[in-house]
Design a protein around this motif. Structure first.
Motif, mmCIF file in Angstrom:
data_model
loop_
_atom_site.group_PDB
_atom_site.id
_atom_site.type_symbol
_atom_site.label_atom_id
_atom_site.label_comp_id
_atom_site.label_asym_id
_atom_site.label_seq_id
_atom_site.Cartn_x
_atom_site.Cartn_y
_atom_site.Cartn_z
ATOM 1 N N THR A 176 9.875 8.320 9.116
ATOM 2 C CA THR A 176 11.295 7.988 9.038
ATOM 3 C C THR A 176 11.534 6.537 9.423
ATOM 4 O OG1 THR A 176 11.957 10.262 9.513
ATOM 5 C CG2 THR A 176 13.591 8.551 9.925
ATOM 6 N N VAL A 177 10.897 6.091 10.510
ATOM 7 C CA VAL A 177 11.049 4.696 10.938
ATOM 8 C C VAL A 177 10.545 3.745 9.857
ATOM 9 C CG1 VAL A 177 10.288 2.975 12.621
ATOM 10 C CG2 VAL A 177 10.945 5.272 13.387
ATOM 11 N N VAL A 178 9.368 4.014 9.316
ATOM 12 C CA VAL A 178 8.799 3.151 8.286
ATOM 13 C C VAL A 178 9.685 3.147 7.046
ATOM 14 C CG1 VAL A 178 6.839 2.829 6.725
ATOM 15 C CG2 VAL A 178 6.436 3.388 9.127
ATOM 16 N N CYS A 179 10.150 4.305 6.634
ATOM 17 C CA CYS A 179 10.983 4.402 5.439
ATOM 18 C C CYS A 179 12.251 3.569 5.582
ATOM 19 C CB CYS A 179 11.322 5.861 5.171
ATOM 20 S SG CYS A 179 12.165 6.150 3.606
ATOM 21 N N ARG A 180 12.898 3.647 6.714
ATOM 22 C CA ARG A 180 14.128 2.872 6.912
ATOM 23 C C ARG A 180 13.848 1.374 6.955
ATOM 24 N NH1 ARG A 180 18.222 5.843 11.129
ATOM 25 N NH2 ARG A 180 17.886 8.008 10.457
ATOM 26 N N ARG A 181 12.753 0.999 7.569
ATOM 27 C CA ARG A 181 12.413 -0.427 7.598
ATOM 28 C C ARG A 181 12.066 -0.929 6.201
ATOM 29 N NH1 ARG A 181 8.752 -1.478 13.063
ATOM 30 N NH2 ARG A 181 10.364 -0.939 14.589
ATOM 31 N N LEU A 227 0.815 -1.207 0.000
ATOM 32 C CA LEU A 227 0.000 0.000 0.000
ATOM 33 C C LEU A 227 0.856 1.267 0.000
ATOM 34 C CD1 LEU A 227 -2.856 -0.977 2.486
ATOM 35 C CD2 LEU A 227 -3.031 -0.753 0.006
ATOM 36 N N VAL A 228 1.906 1.287 0.809
ATOM 37 C CA VAL A 228 2.736 2.494 0.854
ATOM 38 C C VAL A 228 3.347 2.783 -0.510
ATOM 39 C CG1 VAL A 228 3.262 2.524 3.309
ATOM 40 C CG2 VAL A 228 4.629 1.108 1.800
ATOM 41 N N GLU A 229 3.716 1.733 -1.254
ATOM 42 C CA GLU A 229 4.301 1.942 -2.578
ATOM 43 C C GLU A 229 3.263 2.463 -3.561
ATOM 44 O OE1 GLU A 229 6.076 -1.774 -3.639
ATOM 45 O OE2 GLU A 229 7.302 -1.835 -1.813
ATOM 46 N N VAL A 230 2.063 1.892 -3.514
ATOM 47 C CA VAL A 230 0.995 2.357 -4.394
ATOM 48 C C VAL A 230 0.726 3.842 -4.146
ATOM 49 C CG1 VAL A 230 -1.456 2.132 -4.963
ATOM 50 C CG2 VAL A 230 -0.067 0.079 -4.600
ATOM 51 N N PHE A 231 0.621 4.236 -2.874
ATOM 52 C CA PHE A 231 0.317 5.625 -2.557
ATOM 53 C C PHE A 231 1.509 6.536 -2.835
ATOM 54 C CE2 PHE A 231 -3.206 3.535 -0.593
ATOM 55 C CZ PHE A 231 -4.220 4.477 -0.545
ATOM 56 N N ASP A 232 2.721 6.047 -2.630
ATOM 57 C CA ASP A 232 3.897 6.858 -2.961
ATOM 58 C C ASP A 232 3.957 7.173 -4.453
ATOM 59 O OD1 ASP A 232 4.795 7.070 -0.386
ATOM 60 O OD2 ASP A 232 6.446 5.642 -0.588
ATOM 61 N N ARG A 233 3.599 6.208 -5.274
ATOM 62 C CA ARG A 233 3.635 6.404 -6.724
ATOM 63 C C ARG A 233 2.432 7.196 -7.228
ATOM 64 N NH1 ARG A 233 5.160 0.493 -7.145
ATOM 65 N NH2 ARG A 233 2.969 0.142 -7.720
ATOM 66 N N GLY A 234 1.427 7.393 -6.384
ATOM 67 C CA GLY A 234 0.223 8.069 -6.824
ATOM 68 C C GLY A 234 -0.643 7.208 -7.715
ATOM 69 N N ASP A 235 -0.549 5.883 -7.551
ATOM 70 C CA ASP A 235 -1.313 4.964 -8.394
ATOM 71 C C ASP A 235 -2.658 4.589 -7.794
ATOM 72 O OD1 ASP A 235 0.676 4.923 -10.279
ATOM 73 O OD2 ASP A 235 1.605 3.071 -9.558
ATOM 74 N N SER A 284 -1.458 11.887 0.858
ATOM 75 C CA SER A 284 -1.367 11.225 -0.445
ATOM 76 C C SER A 284 -2.464 11.705 -1.388
ATOM 77 C CB SER A 284 -1.452 9.708 -0.270
ATOM 78 O OG SER A 284 -0.351 9.230 0.471
ATOM 79 N N GLN A 285 -3.693 11.790 -0.893
ATOM 80 C CA GLN A 285 -4.774 12.248 -1.765
ATOM 81 C C GLN A 285 -4.633 13.733 -2.078
ATOM 82 O OE1 GLN A 285 -5.206 8.951 -2.318
ATOM 83 N NE2 GLN A 285 -7.204 9.633 -3.060
ATOM 84 N N THR A 286 -4.129 14.517 -1.137
ATOM 85 C CA THR A 286 -3.853 15.920 -1.415
ATOM 86 C C THR A 286 -2.839 16.056 -2.545
ATOM 87 O OG1 THR A 286 -4.347 16.576 0.869
ATOM 88 C CG2 THR A 286 -2.980 18.072 -0.424
ATOM 89 N N ALA A 287 -1.819 15.200 -2.537
ATOM 90 C CA ALA A 287 -0.802 15.237 -3.593
ATOM 91 C C ALA A 287 -1.393 14.926 -4.961
ATOM 92 C CB ALA A 287 0.324 14.263 -3.263
ATOM 93 N N LEU A 288 -2.506 14.182 -4.987
ATOM 94 C CA LEU A 288 -3.189 13.892 -6.251
ATOM 95 C C LEU A 288 -4.131 15.015 -6.666
ATOM 96 C CD1 LEU A 288 -4.187 10.105 -6.003
ATOM 97 C CD2 LEU A 288 -2.250 11.127 -7.214
ATOM 98 N N GLY A 289 -4.199 16.062 -5.851
ATOM 99 C CA GLY A 289 -5.107 17.154 -6.148
ATOM 100 C C GLY A 289 -6.528 16.905 -5.712
ATOM 101 N N GLN A 290 -6.715 15.943 -4.806
ATOM 102 C CA GLN A 290 -8.047 15.599 -4.334
ATOM 103 C C GLN A 290 -8.327 16.233 -2.974
ATOM 104 O OE1 GLN A 290 -10.364 13.904 -6.066
ATOM 105 N NE2 GLN A 290 -8.909 13.857 -7.766
ATOM 106 N N PRO A 291 -9.552 16.725 -2.745
ATOM 107 C CA PRO A 291 -9.900 17.228 -1.411
ATOM 108 C C PRO A 291 -9.720 16.142 -0.359
ATOM 109 C CG PRO A 291 -11.593 17.788 -3.031
ATOM 110 C CD PRO A 291 -10.676 16.814 -3.698
ATOM 111 N N SER A 292 -9.006 16.475 0.701
ATOM 112 C CA SER A 292 -8.695 15.494 1.742
ATOM 113 C C SER A 292 -8.949 16.122 3.100
ATOM 114 C CB SER A 292 -7.226 15.055 1.632
ATOM 115 O OG SER A 292 -6.938 14.562 0.344
#
Length: 544
Positions: A512-517, A309-317, A396-404
Motif C-alpha cells: 500500500t505504501v509503495v503503491c501510493r508513492r 521493475l514494479v511496472e514490468v512485474f505488474d504487467r507480467g512482462d 508475480s511469477q505465480t501469477a505467470l503460472g510459474q512455480p515460485s
C-alpha cells in the motif's frame, strides 16, 4: 559434448607454471583451456568473456572476446573490476584488497569431472553494484559442482565504470542510450555460457541465474531486460531489493534523471568531456566518483530496462521462469547505515509514525510497535526493502503460472547472535553455496557441528534441485511447497520448516505504501520508511 585431453608438462603451449599430469583441458568454441582438477571437480578460472573495456571502449556495450589460439592457462582468477578499497572492520571485507583492472570481464567455471548435460548455475555477486568479485572464496563453486551442477561465477563492471549515464554517451550510442554497462556485461556473460558451457558438460538449455543483494537486484534486472530473454530458464534471488530506479532523461520518483546525475558528477570531478573522463585513471575515477556521491543503479532507458521493475512485474512482462526468492530475518543488523538516528523515546517514535502514515499509522504501530525501538526500526527497513520484494517476486511469477518458492532465513548461531547479528544480510550464502570455509576474516564463524552441516546440506540440495528441475527438493528434509494460494514458504532456522502466510499483514502494508508513492510520482520507495518517511500520499484508486 565435453572433450578433455591430458597433456604432459612438455606439451604445454602457453608459458605457465608446471601443470599436474591430470590437469583437465577443455576445447570450447572460445578456445582451449587448461584448468585444475580438485576433488572430482574441474576448475577453470579467469576466462575472458568480453574484450577489455578500456580507452574508447570505456562506457560502451561489451564486445565478445575473440577466440584465442593455443591452450589458455585457466588456473588463476582474473582481476576484479575497479572498486573502492574495502572498509576496515566490515564483516564483508576480504582479507586484503582484491587485484583490480579494467580488463576484468572474466568468469570462472566449476564442473563435475564427469559432467554431461548438467544444469548450469550462474552466480552474480553482490556488493551494491560498487564492490565484489566472482573470485571471492565465499562464492567458490566446488560444493555445488559436487552436487551435480556446473557453477559459473562472473565479474561485471562496477560503480561509475559500470553504471554511468551521460548525454554524450547517448549521442555516440547507436541506440541513443547510456548506462547499464554492468548489466550488459552480465548479459554478455550469459551469451558466453550459451555458446560455450556445453564444452564443460553443462546444458545451455537449463541455466539458472542466481545472486544475493546487488546480485539479486541484477537477477531482477535480467528478468526484466528484453535482451536477456531466453538466456536463462530459472532464477534465484536472495535478499533482492526492488527499489525505485532512475530514468534516462526524466526525473522520476524523486530522483534526477540518470543523464543529469552523470553531468552533475562530471562537474563535481571538474572533468569535462568524454575524452578526459576516459583518460582518467580507472581506480582514481572509481574512488573519486564514490566520494562524490555517485550511486550506481540500473537505468530505465526503454531498451535494456523498459520500465520500473514494479511496472514490468505488474504487467507480467518479465521472463516467465520459475523463481526461488527469500530474505533474512536480520538483514539490517549488519547494514545499520540504512537506519536513521533513533528517536528520543517511544512517544516520539509513535508521534512521528502517526504524522507520517495517517490512517495507516495504527497498522504501522501494530506491526512495528514502540516497545522495542531498535527492533521496530530494523524490521521496518528490512520489510520495506527485502521482505516485500521477496514476496512480490513469488507472487508475480505465480501469477505467470510459474512455480515460485519463498524462503525466510532465520538461523542464528553463537558468534552471530553474540554480535547482535542474528540471521544477518548474506548469512545464508555459506549454507546455500557450501562455502563456510571461505567467509571473510571478520565474518561471524558458524560452529562446526552436525546440525550446522545438516542445514547447509539441505539448503544446497534445495538450491541445486531447483536448478536441475525447477522444484527444490532436499534429501531427508521436508517438501518445499510452491508459494501458490496458501502463500507457502520454507523457514530455515535450525532445520528447514515449511509454513504458510509469512508475517501476516507485512506484504499488504508495504504494498500500500509503495503503491501510493508510485501514484504520487515524486517519492522514492526503499529505506525512507518508518520515522524518516515523508507524509504518506492520500488514497488513490487502484491501491490496496
Amino acid at each position: 559434448m565435453i572433450r578433455f585431453r591430458i597433456f604432459a608438462a612438455a606439451a604445454v603451449l602457453l608459458a605457465a607454471p608446471a601443470f599436474a599430469a591430470d590437469a583437465p583441458v577443455v576445447e570450447a568454441p572460445a578456445g582451449a583451456l587448461r584448468g585444475e582438477a580438485v576433488g572430482g571437480v574441474n576448475v577453470f578460472r579467469g576466462i575472458p568473456y568480453a574484450q577489455p573495456p578500456v580507452g574508447r571502449q570505456r562506457w560502451r556495450a561489451p564486445v565478445a572476446a575473440a577466440r584465442w589460439d593455443g591452450v589458455r592457462d585457466a588456473t588463476r582468477f582474473g582481476p576484479a573490476c575497479h572498486q573502492p578499497p574495502p572498509r576496515p572492520g566490515s564483516i564483508y571485507s576480504p582479507a586484503e584488497a582484491l587485484p583490480t583492472s579494467e580488463d576484468c570481464l572474466s568468469l570462472n567455471v566449476w564442473a563435475p569431472a564427469d559432467a554431461r548435460g548438467a544444469p548450469v548455475f550462474v552466480w552474480i555477486h553482490g556488493g551494491s553494484l560498487v564492490a565484489g568479485s566472482g573470485r571471492e572464496a565465499m562464492y567458490d563453486g566446488a560444493a555445488l559442482a559436487r552436487k551435480g551442477v556446473v557453477m559459473v561465477s562472473i565479474n561485471y563492471r562496477l560503480g561509475v565504470l559500470g553504471w554511468l549515464a551521460h548525454p554524450d554517451l547517448g549521442a555516440e550510442s547507436d541506440d541513443g542510450v547510456s548506462g547499464n554497462y554492468g548489466l550488459l556485461d552480465q548479459i554478455e556473460a550469459l551469451r558466453w555460457v550459451q555458446r560455450n558451457i556445453a564444452a564443460f558438460g553443462g546444458d545451455p538449455g537449463n541455466v539458472t541465474i542466481a545472486g544475493e543483494s546487488a546480485g539479486a537486484l541484477s537477477v531482477m534486472y535480467l528478468l526484466a531486460a528484453p535482451p536477456a530473454r531466453g538466456l536463462f530458464h530459472r532464477a534465484i534471488a536472495q535478499s533482492a531489493y526492488m527499489i525505485s530506479t532512475p530514468a534516462l532523461r526524466e526525473s522520476v520518483h524523486g530522483t534526477p534523471s540518470a543523464e543529469e546525475a552523470g553531468v552533475a558528477l562530471s562537474r563535481k570531478l571538474e572533468v569535462r568531456g568524454l575524452p578526459r573522463l576516459r583518460a582518467m585513471d580507472a581506480q582514481a575515477l572509481t574512488v573519486q566518483a564514490a566520494l562524490a556521491g555517485f550511486f550506481p543503479l540500473g537505468v530505465v532507458d526503454g531498451r535494456v530496462l523498459p520500465a520500473q521493475l514494479v511496472e514490468v512485474f505488474d504487467r507480467g512482462d518479465q521472463a516467465p521462469v520459475p523463481i526461488l526468492a527469500g530474505f533474512n530475518d536480520g538483514e539490517i543488523r549488519s547494514l545499520r547505515f540504512l537506519l536513521p538516528p533513533p528517536p528520543a523515546d517511544a512517544a516520539t517514535y509513535e508521534a512521528t509514525i502517526r504524522a507520517a502514515y495517517g490512517e495507516l499509522s495504527d497498522a504501522m504501530l501494530a506491526r512495528y510497535p514502540p516497545d522495542n525501538l531498535d527492533e521496530a526500526m530494523l524490521a521496518t527497513t528490512r520489510d520495506a526493502m527485502y521482505g516485500w520484494t521477496a514476496e512480490r517476486l513469488a507472487r508475480s511469477q505465480t501469477a505467470l503460472g510459474q512455480p515460485s518458492y519463498l524462503y525466510y532465513f532465520d538461523h542464528g548461531y553463537p558468534a552471530a547472535d553474540d554480535a547482535g547479528m542474528h540471521a544477518f544480510h548474506a548469512a545464508e550464502i555459506p549454507y546455500a553455496l557450501g562455502t563456510g570455509a571461505g567467509t571473510p576474516p571478520n565474518w561471524p564463524v558458524p560452529p562446526d557441528t552436525g546440525a550446522e552441516r545438516a542445514l547447509a546440506a539441505a539448503m544446497q540440495d534445495y538450491w541445486t534441485s531447483f536448478a536441475r528441475s525447477g522444484a527444490p527438493v532436499a534429501d531427508g528434509a521436508p517438501d518445499w511447497p510452491p508459494y501458490g494460494e496458501s502463500r507457502a514458504y520454507m523457514a530455515f532456522d535450525g532445520t528447514p520448516t515449511p509454513g504458510e502466510h509469512l508475517m501476516p499483514g507485512m506484504f499488504e502494508l508495504v504494498e500500500t505504501v509503495v503503491c501510493r508513492r508510485r501514484a504520487h510520482g515524486g517519492l522514492p520507495w526503499h529505506w525512507n520508511v518508518g520515522i524518516i518517511s515523508p507524509p504518506l500520499p492520500d488514497e488513490v484508486d487502484g491501491c490496496p
